[in-house]
Design an enzyme around this catalytic site. Sequence first.
Site: not given
Ligand code: PEP
Length: 274
Positions: A31-33, A116, A118, A188, A194, A234, A255-256
């Site tokens: 997920n590049w957000k 999600h 966010e 999640e 993050g 993470s 994500g990251g």
């Molecule tokens: C996400 O945004 O779905 C996520 C899991 O981010 P991260 O891996 O950065 O925690």
Amino acid sequence: MRLTDNEIEAIAQKIVAKTPSSGRRPIVVGNWKMHKTPSEGEALVRELAALVETADCEIGVAPAYPCLGQVGRALGGSKISLCAQNAYWEKAGAFTGEVAIGMLTELGVSQVIIGHSERRQFFGETDETVNLRAKAVLEAGLVPILCVGESLQERDSGLTHAVVDRQVRGGLADLSGSQVAGMVLAYEPVWAIGTGKVATVEEAQEVHSVIRQLLAELHDAPTAGAVRIQYGGSVKPDNAAQLLAQPDIDGALVGGAALKATDFAAICMAAKAE
Ligand code: PEP
């Protein structure tokens, strides 16, 4: 109807764990957000495609809407699928700023992330609107990736199971067993997204198993055994293998670490079909 602990345990024993016969192919999605321009996204997937050629799992990337066309074209011929980060449930109309699913399918999108944290936290997404999106994505023949997870405060108040229960029931309301079986769920924990804090493998496996038991309660054991449940929060190259080895963890939503081809590829290589 709520089941007793004994009934839940009996169902759980019948559920197919991730054994060689479970048929649940791991799925890892990045997920590049709101990161990467179209050209940056294209460069990223070109590097990634070469690194994951031998990966033994399903792989997807979810760029921001304006990148879907260019990234999708760059993915042509690779094993990586194109995902969207959200989609609206109406087919067309006066909905400024929203994106219809038909627009996404034309760009080659095959999966859509919905609910999600966010979106729930910053854009007023509720279980009801997540459910509307899930129905519309399924109706269009795409795969919804339904995200659920508790906040830190909810976790500290011992509400993890209750929150996940509410979000799964709400997100899947009125869907049939066969529709649910084709979906992907993503657990999640919001406090792990993050932050660099990752749930322990035991914590993550426990919640995944609770979600699978709930799916069996809502539908049946074969449906629960078919649904792939990703872990997200993470996930990095150094913790992916342990998480992905858990019997009810069928992939990762990343994500990251998805923004760097070598890191994301390392996570994909850690996911193995059994
Ligand atoms: C996400 O945004 O779905 C996520 C899991 O981010 P991260 O891996 O950065 O925690």
